[in-house]
Write an enzyme that holds these catalytic residues in place. Structure first.
Site, PDB file in Angstrom:
ATOM      1  N   HIS A  42       5.660   1.231   4.975  1.00  0.00           N
ATOM      2  CA  HIS A  42       6.743   1.836   4.332  1.00  0.00           C
ATOM      3  C   HIS A  42       6.679   3.204   4.266  1.00  0.00           C
ATOM      4  O   HIS A  42       7.789   3.862   4.052  1.00  0.00           O
ATOM      5  CB  HIS A  42       7.299   1.090   3.237  1.00  0.00           C
ATOM      6  CG  HIS A  42       7.267  -0.260   3.229  1.00  0.00           C
ATOM      7  ND1 HIS A  42       8.195  -0.892   3.907  1.00  0.00           N
ATOM      8  CD2 HIS A  42       6.547  -1.263   3.020  1.00  0.00           C
ATOM      9  CE1 HIS A  42       8.224  -2.238   4.101  1.00  0.00           C
ATOM     10  NE2 HIS A  42       7.054  -2.570   3.166  1.00  0.00           N
ATOM     11  N   ASN A  68      11.893  -3.591   9.608  1.00  0.00           N
ATOM     12  CA  ASN A  68      11.050  -2.694   8.529  1.00  0.00           C
ATOM     13  C   ASN A  68      11.775  -1.536   8.093  1.00  0.00           C
ATOM     14  O   ASN A  68      12.578  -0.814   8.991  1.00  0.00           O
ATOM     15  CB  ASN A  68       9.560  -2.562   9.189  1.00  0.00           C
ATOM     16  CG  ASN A  68       8.722  -1.882   8.146  1.00  0.00           C
ATOM     17  OD1 ASN A  68       8.055  -2.661   7.342  1.00  0.00           O
ATOM     18  ND2 ASN A  68       8.209  -0.674   8.215  1.00  0.00           N
ATOM     19  N   THR A  69      11.311  -0.989   7.044  1.00  0.00           N
ATOM     20  CA  THR A  69      12.001   0.088   6.599  1.00  0.00           C
ATOM     21  C   THR A  69      10.900   1.121   5.982  1.00  0.00           C
ATOM     22  O   THR A  69      10.048   0.828   5.484  1.00  0.00           O
ATOM     23  CB  THR A  69      12.892  -0.043   5.353  1.00  0.00           C
ATOM     24  OG1 THR A  69      13.954  -1.159   5.522  1.00  0.00           O
ATOM     25  CG2 THR A  69      13.549   1.334   4.760  1.00  0.00           C
ATOM     26  N   HIS A 155       5.337  -3.528  -2.850  1.00  0.00           N
ATOM     27  CA  HIS A 155       6.108  -4.236  -2.200  1.00  0.00           C
ATOM     28  C   HIS A 155       7.475  -3.390  -2.060  1.00  0.00           C
ATOM     29  O   HIS A 155       8.003  -3.257  -3.481  1.00  0.00           O
ATOM     30  CB  HIS A 155       6.441  -5.844  -2.876  1.00  0.00           C
ATOM     31  CG  HIS A 155       7.435  -6.562  -2.097  1.00  0.00           C
ATOM     32  ND1 HIS A 155       7.439  -7.014  -0.878  1.00  0.00           N
ATOM     33  CD2 HIS A 155       8.467  -7.041  -2.783  1.00  0.00           C
ATOM     34  CE1 HIS A 155       8.575  -7.603  -0.791  1.00  0.00           C
ATOM     35  NE2 HIS A 155       9.283  -7.599  -2.001  1.00  0.00           N
TER      36      HIS A 155
END
EC number: 4.6.1.18
Length: 160
Positions: A42, A68-69, A155
């Site tokens: 990330h 995904n970011t 997370h």
């Protein structure tokens, strides 16, 4: 009785198998701590293009991740968010280790458009935005995580 028991056992094995597959999709590679894996997934966008950047993640996971970011900020800035007030995690309200960023950050969201069994053939589109995020944080691994960060992001729970 025997066919019913046998059928029940098969169903249980199938269910456990599916749970194992689902669990493995969210697993981190063993050589990383949760914080290191968070940073890879990330923060460290190795290329400005999703297709290239996602190959790094996909090579570790041996599959093409659906989406995904990438937060276009520093790991230290996300660690700072861990100091914001705790809140229940939107993805799992039984966990209370999430923290709201409080400020919007630029980000790039990658979405798989061309799946493939061959990782190098997977293609992604990307969308840029400025958004808030919610991150889950835990105590760092005292041996393998940077000692200056006692609490680290583990997370990316939600983009808002």
């Amino acid at each position: 009785m025997v066919p019913k028991l046998f059928t029940s056992q098969i169903c249980l094995l199938l269910l456990l198998g599916l749970m194992g597959v689902e669990g493995s999709l969210h697993a981190k590679p063993g050589q990383f701590t949760w914080a290191q894996w968070f940073e890879i997934q990330h923060i460290n966008m190795t290329s400005g293009q999703c297709t290239n950047a996602m190959q790094v993640i996909n090579n570790y996971q041996r599959r093409c991740k659906n989406q995904n970011t990438f937060l276009l900020t520093t790991f230290a800035d996300v660690v700072h968010v861990c100091g914001n007030p705790s809140m229940p995690c939107p993805s799992n309200t039984s966990l209370n280790n999430c923290h709201h960023s409080g400020v919007q950050v630029p980000l790039i969201h990658c979405n798989l458009t061309t799946p493939s069994r061959r990782i190098s053939n997977c293609r992604y589109t990307q969308t840029t935005a400025n958004k808030y995020y919610i991150v889950a944080c835990n105590n760092s691994d005292p041996v393998r995580d940077p000692p200056q960060y006692p609490v680290v992001p583990v997370h990316l729970d939600r983009i808002i």
